[in-house]
Design a protein around this motif. Sequence first.
Motif, short mmCIF file in Angstrom:
data_model
loop_
_atom_site.label_atom_id
_atom_site.label_comp_id
_atom_site.label_asym_id
_atom_site.label_seq_id
_atom_site.Cartn_x
_atom_site.Cartn_y
_atom_site.Cartn_z
N HIS A 216 0.83 -1.20 0.00
CA HIS A 216 0.00 0.00 0.00
C HIS A 216 0.87 1.26 0.00
N ASN A 418 -9.87 -1.47 -1.56
CA ASN A 418 -8.75 -1.28 -2.50
C ASN A 418 -9.23 -0.73 -3.83
N VAL A 431 -8.80 1.99 3.60
CA VAL A 431 -7.99 0.85 3.16
C VAL A 431 -7.17 0.29 4.34
#
Length: 482
Positions: A216, A418, A431
């Motif tokens: 991420h 996502n 997220v």
Amino acid sequence: MQLCGLFILNTALSHPSFAENLSYAQAEQYLLENSYTSQANAALDQASKLQADAVKNIGLPRVDLNVRAYKFHAETDIPLDGVKNNLENTLSYGVNEKVDQWQTQQNLPTTLTDPLKEGLNQGIHSGIGLIPDTANVVLEDETIRPTLSVMMPIYTGGLTTTTKNIANLKAERSQLNTKQQQDTQRFEIIQAYFNVQLQKQLYNASAFNLHAMQQHYDNALKLEHQGFISKGQRMQFEVAKNNATRTYQNAESNLSSSQFQLKNLLNKQSIDQLTTPLFINRVQQNSIDQLLASYPQSSNLVQKMQMDTRLADENIKAQQAAKKPTLFAFGEYSLDKDQNWIVGVAARYNLFSGIDKNKNVQAAELQRYAAELGTARTKQEIENVIYTSYNALQTAQMNQQLLRQNEAAAMENLRIQNLSFKEDMGTATQVIDAQNQLSALKTEMAINAYKYVMSLATLLQSHGSIDQFKSYVDQSNTDYIR
């Protein structure tokens, strides 16, 4: 997701790992056969058996070979006054009798015999007076005298039988103590073995979360460079990644500590690959009522305490026997040239010894009463543990079903968040929260499984059937946490 799985596999392979496969059953067997506790208990168990064997022939005749070697010197003065008087009287009486016979035979006048008697008696008195009034006697001897003696108890008031019973009961109690110690070791290996499995799951979950946060963060850097997100959004991912790194490092340390504890418990230089995972049985075999009804027959602790009550009973008999008379036969035969011998029967009854035997009996009876009360209290405590661990076990089973459902929902939520973030319809916080939620669920599932395993171990140990723990691992309708 494939990349995440690959990362976990690579991480596990790079971490200090195990040399060979080791199931829980193998770990338990190894501990019971090789631990210091097992060896010590085996020695104590054998010692108790030998002590019981040592007294099994008590009550048979006792035969002793005795050898007395001695030398003595004794000196004493013996008074002779009585001997001298007796001797003088005897001689005077004999002389007077002979003179009287001669006077009668010869028809002699007393004027002739009386002076004769007086003269003879005076001579006797003078001669006896030459003998000393005391005699000094010296006794000396030096010899070796071997003898063979035999003594056989005929009646001991029950002490002989009680002594045998106490020795046999102690041997049985030692066996129960060994079984109890084995149950304790089983509980210890369950705790250590599955704690490693728990820490591995927590380690894998933290590694999975760290890898996801790293991805991420990498994606956030790219989006920041492309102008799709702000620096603040990217920094949110960086903070989340750092937190995941810290969690991963703690999990790695905990895993290492748990592995060391298991290795130390097994007394092995290297720890093996553990093949029995955390598990949860979806169906419980026995009801709580069955467990509460059957534990007195299977619990080694309860049986050992009941054995203490039986020992207390025998102690009462022993104290009562001390109040009774004893009867025994004896004999002795001299092995020297004289071949002297003696046989007989003797009885003994103690009138006073300074010990109050009645109070000893009362004390033994109170000890038996205390043993009964201790057993009753122990049963109460065992029942509480059985009930509590049974409820904890059921709770873990119900939690497992809910956690499985939540895991599927959390994975789907992460996928949606996502996609939303990539399409600029979601935030970085959403997220991160979704990722942390999935990681927390994996951690909670592992912890719940460990709680189930330990609740099961506690339940079985209290019930006295922890040796059956291995059978729960391979039951049908079982969820495994891998």
